[in-house]
Motif scaffolding. Structure first.
Motif, short mmCIF file in Angstrom:
data_model
loop_
_atom_site.label_atom_id
_atom_site.label_comp_id
_atom_site.label_asym_id
_atom_site.label_seq_id
_atom_site.Cartn_x
_atom_site.Cartn_y
_atom_site.Cartn_z
N TYR A 9 86.98 17.74 83.49
CA TYR A 9 88.07 18.43 82.83
C TYR A 9 87.86 18.35 81.32
CZ TYR A 9 90.17 18.03 87.41
OH TYR A 9 90.40 18.12 88.76
N ILE A 10 88.18 19.44 80.65
CA ILE A 10 88.08 19.50 79.20
C ILE A 10 89.50 19.37 78.64
CG2 ILE A 10 87.23 20.82 77.22
CD1 ILE A 10 85.08 20.19 79.41
N GLY A 11 89.66 18.48 77.66
CA GLY A 11 90.96 18.26 77.03
C GLY A 11 90.84 18.38 75.52
N LEU A 12 91.97 18.50 74.87
CA LEU A 12 92.02 18.67 73.41
C LEU A 12 92.75 17.51 72.76
CD1 LEU A 12 93.01 22.46 73.36
CD2 LEU A 12 90.72 21.47 73.09
N ILE A 13 92.26 17.09 71.60
CA ILE A 13 92.80 15.95 70.85
C ILE A 13 93.29 16.43 69.49
CG2 ILE A 13 92.20 13.76 69.74
CD1 ILE A 13 92.18 13.44 72.70
N ILE A 57 88.82 28.32 78.84
CA ILE A 57 90.07 28.86 78.33
C ILE A 57 91.24 27.98 78.75
CG2 ILE A 57 91.59 30.89 78.30
CD1 ILE A 57 89.08 32.55 79.11
N PHE A 58 92.03 27.58 77.78
CA PHE A 58 93.22 26.76 78.02
C PHE A 58 94.42 27.67 78.25
CE2 PHE A 58 90.28 23.89 76.13
CZ PHE A 58 90.58 22.66 76.68
N PRO A 59 95.49 27.16 78.87
CA PRO A 59 96.70 27.97 79.04
C PRO A 59 97.26 28.39 77.68
CG PRO A 59 96.85 25.91 80.31
CD PRO A 59 95.64 25.81 79.43
N THR A 60 97.94 29.50 77.66
CA THR A 60 98.60 29.97 76.44
C THR A 60 99.69 28.97 76.05
OG1 THR A 60 98.14 32.26 77.00
CG2 THR A 60 99.90 31.87 75.40
N ALA A 61 99.68 28.58 74.79
CA ALA A 61 100.67 27.61 74.29
C ALA A 61 102.06 28.24 74.31
CB ALA A 61 100.31 27.17 72.88
N THR A 92 83.90 21.38 65.20
CA THR A 92 83.25 21.78 63.95
C THR A 92 84.29 22.11 62.89
OG1 THR A 92 81.39 22.64 65.21
CG2 THR A 92 81.58 23.37 62.94
N SER A 93 85.36 22.75 63.31
CA SER A 93 86.48 23.01 62.40
C SER A 93 87.78 22.87 63.19
CB SER A 93 86.37 24.40 61.76
OG SER A 93 86.35 25.40 62.75
N MET A 94 88.79 22.31 62.51
CA MET A 94 90.09 22.12 63.14
C MET A 94 90.78 23.46 63.33
SD MET A 94 91.53 18.70 61.28
CE MET A 94 91.31 19.27 59.61
N ARG A 95 91.70 23.47 64.31
CA ARG A 95 92.47 24.68 64.54
C ARG A 95 93.92 24.31 64.80
NH1 ARG A 95 92.14 28.97 69.37
NH2 ARG A 95 93.92 30.18 68.72
N THR A 103 96.12 31.12 72.38
CA THR A 103 95.28 30.68 73.49
C THR A 103 94.02 30.07 72.90
OG1 THR A 103 96.11 32.43 74.93
CG2 THR A 103 94.05 31.37 75.58
N PHE A 104 93.84 28.76 73.14
CA PHE A 104 92.66 28.05 72.64
C PHE A 104 91.53 28.25 73.64
CE2 PHE A 104 89.73 24.69 71.85
CZ PHE A 104 89.85 24.39 70.50
N LYS A 105 90.33 28.55 73.15
CA LYS A 105 89.18 28.67 74.05
C LYS A 105 87.89 28.31 73.34
CE LYS A 105 87.38 33.36 73.83
NZ LYS A 105 87.09 34.55 74.60
N PHE A 106 86.95 27.86 74.15
CA PHE A 106 85.57 27.71 73.72
C PHE A 106 84.84 28.91 74.30
CE2 PHE A 106 87.00 23.25 73.90
CZ PHE A 106 86.62 22.81 72.65
N SER A 107 84.28 29.74 73.45
CA SER A 107 83.50 30.88 73.94
C SER A 107 82.21 30.36 74.57
CB SER A 107 83.16 31.83 72.79
OG SER A 107 84.35 32.37 72.26
#
Length: 138
Positions: A30-34, A83-87, A115-118, A125-129
């Motif tokens: 699972y991929i998570g965000l910090i 792709i993460f769920p829409t906030a 690489t850069s904060m967001r 919608t946060f995603k890694f292409s």
């Protein structure tokens, strides 16, 4: 992403290779965000900075050839978008990523800074292409 293995994974691999202690590959990752990524806190699995609320959830990435490129020189990358769920509320400033073996708890396997904060706002919608989530072992 600047990445590192967690203490948990480092110790499990050393025990597996040098001490003959079995290490069970996770069935899923699972991929998570910090928010406000701090490597030492994530290493010790004490980070309370994982995004929460506003429809946030770690994203399942099945283990297999279809989700990760073949390794080259100790590196791989995602072969499809993550792709993460829409906030549905502000998630705040996202500056790091974790890869875990469980949807909500479990063990952190890898972690790193983006690489850069967001700043993720309500409706984003946060995603890694494809190819943006690089994992390098060195």
């Amino acid at each position: 992403m600047s990445d590192a293995m967690s203490n948990y994974l480092e110790n499990a691999l050393i025990n597996h290779i040098f001490r003959g202690t079995a290490f069970s590959q996770p069935s899923d990752i699972y991929i998570g965000l910090i928010r406000f990524y701090e490597a030492d806190k994530v290493e010790a699995a004490t980070s309370s900075q994982e995004v929460s609320g506003g429809s946030y959830a770690r994203t399942l990435q099945d283990i297999g050839d279809s989700n990760w490129d073949a390794p080259s020189n100790g590196a791989t990358q995602n072969s499809g978008a993550v792709i993460f769920p829409t906030a549905t509320a502000d998630w705040g400033c996202v500056s790091g990523v974790i890869i875990t073996d469980h949807t909500s708890a479990g063990n952190i396997l890898f972690h790193g800074s983006l690489t850069s904060m967001r700043d993720v706002q309500d409706g984003d919608t946060f995603k890694f292409s494809t190819g943006d989530l690089d994992i390098t072992l060195s």
